[in-house]
Structures are given as structure tokens and as C-alpha cells.
Motif scaffolding. Structure first.
Motif, PDB file in Angstrom:
ATOM      1  N   THR A  37       0.951  -1.391   0.043  1.00  0.00           N
ATOM      2  CA  THR A  37       0.025  -0.088   0.014  1.00  0.00           C
ATOM      3  C   THR A  37       0.672   1.119   0.212  1.00  0.00           C
ATOM      4  O   THR A  37       0.681   2.219  -0.701  1.00  0.00           O
ATOM      5  CB  THR A  37      -1.149  -0.031   1.142  1.00  0.00           C
ATOM      6  OG1 THR A  37      -1.788  -1.049   1.130  1.00  0.00           O
ATOM      7  CG2 THR A  37      -1.783   1.249   1.242  1.00  0.00           C
ATOM      8  N   GLN A  78      -8.072   1.104  -0.302  1.00  0.00           N
ATOM      9  CA  GLN A  78      -8.068  -0.325   0.469  1.00  0.00           C
ATOM     10  C   GLN A  78      -9.428  -0.342   1.404  1.00  0.00           C
ATOM     11  O   GLN A  78     -10.148  -1.450   1.295  1.00  0.00           O
ATOM     12  CB  GLN A  78      -6.885  -0.404   1.293  1.00  0.00           C
ATOM     13  CG  GLN A  78      -6.696  -1.868   1.696  1.00  0.00           C
ATOM     14  CD  GLN A  78      -5.056  -1.777   2.459  1.00  0.00           C
ATOM     15  OE1 GLN A  78      -4.360  -1.109   2.202  1.00  0.00           O
ATOM     16  NE2 GLN A  78      -4.811  -3.015   2.657  1.00  0.00           N
ATOM     17  N   ASP A 152      -5.929  -1.235  -5.017  1.00  0.00           N
ATOM     18  CA  ASP A 152      -5.297  -1.820  -3.597  1.00  0.00           C
ATOM     19  C   ASP A 152      -6.375  -3.026  -3.527  1.00  0.00           C
ATOM     20  O   ASP A 152      -7.303  -2.962  -3.624  1.00  0.00           O
ATOM     21  CB  ASP A 152      -5.316  -0.862  -2.678  1.00  0.00           C
ATOM     22  CG  ASP A 152      -4.236  -1.211  -1.674  1.00  0.00           C
ATOM     23  OD1 ASP A 152      -3.649  -2.425  -1.398  1.00  0.00           O
ATOM     24  OD2 ASP A 152      -3.940  -0.323  -0.635  1.00  0.00           O
ATOM     25  N   GLU A 153      -5.763  -3.705  -2.576  1.00  0.00           N
ATOM     26  CA  GLU A 153      -6.661  -5.012  -2.367  1.00  0.00           C
ATOM     27  C   GLU A 153      -7.517  -4.447  -1.198  1.00  0.00           C
ATOM     28  O   GLU A 153      -7.153  -3.734  -0.451  1.00  0.00           O
ATOM     29  CB  GLU A 153      -5.970  -6.422  -1.727  1.00  0.00           C
ATOM     30  CG  GLU A 153      -5.131  -5.963  -0.422  1.00  0.00           C
ATOM     31  CD  GLU A 153      -4.106  -6.910   0.009  1.00  0.00           C
ATOM     32  OE1 GLU A 153      -4.322  -7.917  -0.473  1.00  0.00           O
ATOM     33  OE2 GLU A 153      -3.196  -6.655   0.836  1.00  0.00           O
TER      34      GLU A 153
HETATM   35 MG    MG Z   1      -1.952  -2.719   2.224  1.00  0.00          MG
END
Ligand code: MG
Ligand code: ADP
Lengths: 214, 260
Positions: A37, A78, A152-153
Motif C-alpha cells: 500500500t 483499500q 489496492d486489495e
Molecule cells: Mg495494504
């Protein structure tokens, strides 16, 4: 597109050299807390390196206007946050931030269809499930039509299936529209299947696994 | 209006019966606040007596340096009070913004009010300058105190929203717009409410004072109206300056949210 030159971020990330290519799908993998991240947030200038330089199209990112840059490089974060108002407001707010005209209902509905969210535009986003919110946030990002998409996940404990659906949607979109994508996922299979370049980050250091020039 | 009744020292001392009464009640109920009560009553008396003599001297010897000096002390005191009232740490840049906003907001309204509305002459006439400055500065101080608290509360509780807006390409100004607007509303609301209740729920202190000291109620009211509007302007201007300059202090030069 992006070139890292001796970049460090505090003691979290140490990237002597890294190239992110235009028109490619680059995936960052690595254990949680390894710095994925952090790296992604450096690309849209939400973080600036504490050492070294990041070049963007041969310009030092530090010298580029931040807001203009962020409008070219949009990130699905995220934990996407929902703003007050309806689904319509949440789709339009990105366009407003970009100082563009808001979308017609027709346009917004077709975006909802694209992210497979079958809801009325007047619905409040607060009644949506975690996965639905994620898809709404994706629609908000895709409407901005930026050159580069960062994905982002999702940090919310979404099931793998939802995450895969989102990745597939984004990948399809960037392939059709010929955009550049940098994404993070913990799913090795998704990474293998969907990306041109895979970079593994481990303890703040990058290692290329597939197709990276550096 | 008949002549004003001058209060003698003896008459004022009679008013201390109220303090005795409260003391007796406290003793009776076993509330241990006697010392504080006596200290605050005596302090109030001494401060006002001193200020009274000081004002007599200043009014009798108008001097531009003295007037300006007193305004300066008032501004400094107001700024200091706002810093002290905030329970938490204020960043240095935000402190500078607060000091600038209080001074500029109140001074510009004061100059307009005294020179163009009331038209005092000479411009430094302390009899008008000092009490009106006191009201403008005092009210602005209360407004900006509330504004600072709400701005910081908003930035802390809505940090994630501001961050998301930045990610979506918002300028810091657009990202904080709703916090700024809500804060402005809430900070000037008390002033607006006090205007609504005026004359019905209560007679404002200044007007009461003027009427008691022999001014005709219509003159007192004319002053009160003008001053209320002036206060509204000063509060609004002070708060808006603080917000428009203050939101920037939460961001660094790369338009990233700083820790605060
Ligand atoms: Mg992350
Ligand atoms: N705001 C922050 N301040 C300090 N440390 C942070 C901050 N955000 C993340 N970290 C630390 O940086 C490291 C990398 O975090 P992150 O980039 O979020 O990892 P990943 O996305 O790979 O899970 C972690 O050790 C995390 O604790």
C-alpha cells in the motif's frame, strides 16, 4: 511510466530501482505489512519518498502539480469511504472533484451495470454490503477515466470471489481502454492469471518475479 | 429622564448582602466553595474599581497611543484566551492564523464601524473606541474559539473522508469544504440566536447600562442595533478568515494530510 531511483520511505520501503511500464498490468504481491500500500500511495503522491526520486514520464514527481497528477492516477483505496447522499452523489463526487460536469443518469446507470451493481441511483450507499461498496467505489474511479488506475486489495474481509470479480472488471476495463494498471493482491493465482509484470515486496524490498525490465 | 441616581460606596456595599446570602446557603448545605466565592467577589470588585479609575483617566486625557495600546492588549489577551481554551495542541501555523484572523477581523470591522457608522472624532476617542472594541473582540473571541474546536473535531473525525477526496483528485479546499461550511454555520449561530432573542428575552447588557445611566431608550436601542450588526460582522469575518486560511495548515506542500 514510473521510474524509482533509490527511493526510500522511512524504514518501511527501500526500492533502489523499479520501472512501471505504460499500458501494462503490474501486480504487487507480498505478505501483509510488507509495504504494498505504501508503494501504491507513492504513485499518486499521497506519500512522498523520504529519500530518492520517482520519475513520472521523465519528470520528477516532486516537481509536478500534485492535484493534476492525482487526476491522472486514480486509486481505488483499500478502504473506500462513502460520502453523504445517494449512490448518484457518490458516483458524481469524483467528477466534481475533477471539476468536470456531473454524469447523466443514463451514464451513471451504465457504469453501475459495468460494475454489476443493480441498485437505484437514489439508494443510500450506507445500506450496501462491503462488496457492493467496493464496486460502487470502483464505478466512481472508472468514471474519472484516468490514464492510470491503482487498485489496492480491499482490506475489509471480503471473500476472495468478490475480490476476483473486482480485479476482473478492472483488468477488462484497462485492456479495452488501453490504460495502465498497478494493483495489489494477496491472491497469487489472480496475479499469475491477470498480470504482465509481477513484483514481490518482502520486508520493504522489491523483487521482480515476472517480466520486469529491472 | 430624571437625573441619574449616583450610587454611594455604602449603597454598593449593601449589594454585598447577596454574597452573604450565598455564603449562608453554602454553609447550610455544606458546599465547600466559600473561599472561591469570596475571592471572586472581591476580585471582581477590585478589578472593576481599578478599571473605572483607569477609564476615567483615559477618557479625560484622550491620546491615540493609549487607545491603540489598549486595543493591542485586548487583541493579545483574546488570542491568548483562544489558545488556552482549546484543550489540546494547536499547531504553530494554526496559531498564527488565529492571531491574524482575530486582529484583522475585528480591526477592519472596528474601523468601519467607528469612522463610517458612528463617525467619532477624533478617531481615537477612547470613550467609544474602547468599549466597542471590547464587544467586537470579546464576541469574536468566543466565535473563533468555537470555530477552532469544530474545525479540529471535523478534521479528526472526518479524516478518512478528506483523505478519500484527495485520492479522488480533490484540491484540499474541495476536500474540506463541508467541514468548513458546517463549522462556519455553527460558529456564528450563537450570535444569530442572540439577535433573535434580543429585546424579548433579555435586554442586552450594554443597553441596560446605557438606560440606567440616563440615555434615552431610543438612543440606546439605536446603538444596540448598530452594535449587534457590527458584532455579527466581526464574528463572521474573524471565523471565515480563520477557516479559509486555517484549513491549509492541515496539508503539506504536496497536498497530503499532515499528522495533527
Ligand atoms: Mg495494504
Ligand atoms: N501511517 C503509517 N505510519 C507509520 N507506519 C505505517 C503507516 N502505514 C503503514 N505503516 C507501516 O508500514 C508497513 C507497510 O504497510 P503497508 O504498506 O500498509 O503494507 P501492506 O499494504 O503490504 O500490507 C507496515 O509495517 C505498517 O505497519
Amino acid at each position: 511510466m514510473f521510474q524509482f531511483i533509490d527511493v526510500q520511505y522511512k524504514d518501511i520501503l527501500d526500492v533502489p530501482s523499479l520501472l512501471i511500464e505504460k499500458g501494462k498490468i503490474t501486480t504487487l504481491v507480498g505478505t501483509s505489512g510488507s509495504g504494498k500500500t505504501t508503494l501504491l500511495r507513492m504513485l499518486n503522491k499521497m506519500l512522498s519518498p523520504t529519500q530518492g526520486r520517482i520519475m513520472f514520464k521523465a519528470h520528477d514527481l516532486e516537481t509536478l502539480n500534485t492535484v493534476t497528477h492525482r487526476r491522472q492516477v486514480t486509486m481505488l483505496s483499500q478502504n473506500p469511504v462513502m460520502f453523504d447522499g445517494s449512490i448518484r452523489d457518490n458516483l458524481n463526487i469524483g467528477l466534481k472533484f475533477h471539476e468536470k460536469n456531473v454524469g447523466s443518469d443514463e451514464m451513471l446507470l451504465s457504469m453501475l451495470e459495468r460494475v454489476k451493481l443493480k441498485k437505484a441511483l437514489d439508494t443510500s450507499p450506507h445500506v450496501l454490503s462491503g462488496g457492493e461498496k467496493q464496486r460502487l467505489a470502483l464505478g466512481r474511479v472508472l468514471l474519472l477515466n484516468s490514464e492510470i488506475v491503482l487498485l489496492d486489495e480491499p482490506s475489509a474481509a471480503l471473500d476472495d470471489e468478490t475480490e476476483e470479480t473486482i480485479i476482473k472488471m478492472v483488468v477488462e476495463y484497462v485492456r479495452i481502454e488501453n490504460k495502465t494498471l498497478v494493483m495489489v493482491t494477496h491472491s497469487k493465482t489472480m496475479a499469475e492469471k491477470q498480470s504482465d509484470i509481477i513484483i514481490e515486496i518482502s520486508e520493504g524490498r522489491c523483487r521482480s518475479i515476472r517480466g520486469c525490465t529491472k | 429622564m430624571n437625573g441619574v441616581i449616583d450610587l454611594t460606596v455604602f449603597q454598593v456595599a449593601l449589594a454585598y448582602v447577596f454574597v452573604l446570602m450565598v455564603l449562608v446557603i453554602m454553609r447550610f448545605l455544606g458546599i465547600k466553595r466559600e473561599k472561591e466565592l469570596i475571592i471572586s467577589s472581591v476580585r471582581m470588585t477590585l478589578q472593576l474599581v481599578l478599571v473605572g479609575y483607569l477609564l476615567v483617566y483615559i477618557f479625560d486625557n484622550p491620546n491615540p497611543f493609549v487607545t491603540v495600546g489598549i486595543i493591542f492588549v485586548m487583541e493579545a489577551f483574546a488570542v491568548h484566551t483562544v489558545f488556552k481554551k482549546y484543550q489540546g495542541k494547536l499547531s504553530r501555523p494554526l496559531k498564527k492564523v488565529i492571531a491574524f484572523s482575530i486582529s484583522m477581523g475585528t480591526l477592519s470591522c472596528l474601523v468601519y464601524f467607528l469612522l463610517i457608522v458612528i463617525r467619532i472624532s477624533p478617531w481615537y476617542q477612547p470613550q467609544y473606541f474602547i468599549p466597542i472594541a471590547g464587544m467586537f473582540i470579546g464576541n469574536s473571541m468566543t466565535g473563533i474559539s468555537l470555530g477552532v474546536k469544530l474545525l479540529l473535531d471535523g478534521m479528526i473525525t472526518q479524516r478518512a473522508l478528506v483523505e478519500e477526496a484527495l485520492i479522488l483528485g480533490a484540491t484540499p479546499q474541495a476536500a474540506t469544504k463541508s467541514i468548513i461550511n458546517n463549522t462556519f454555520d455553527a460558529a456564528i449561530l450563537p450570535t444569530m440566536y442572540s439577535m433573535v432573542g434580543m429585546g424579548i428575552v433579555f435586554l442586552p447588557g450594554m443597553m441596560t447600562g446605557q438606560i440606567l445611566s440616563g440615555t434615552s431608550p431610543t438612543t440606546a436601542i439605536a446603538y444596540q442595533i448598530a452594535i449587534m450588526l457590527g458584532i455579527l460582522g466581526a464574528v463572521a469575518l474573524t471565523v471565515i478568515l480563520m477557516l479559509q486560511l486555517g484549513y491549509r495548515t492541515f496539508f503539506n506542500k504536496d497536498e497530503q494530510l499532515q499528522s495533527f
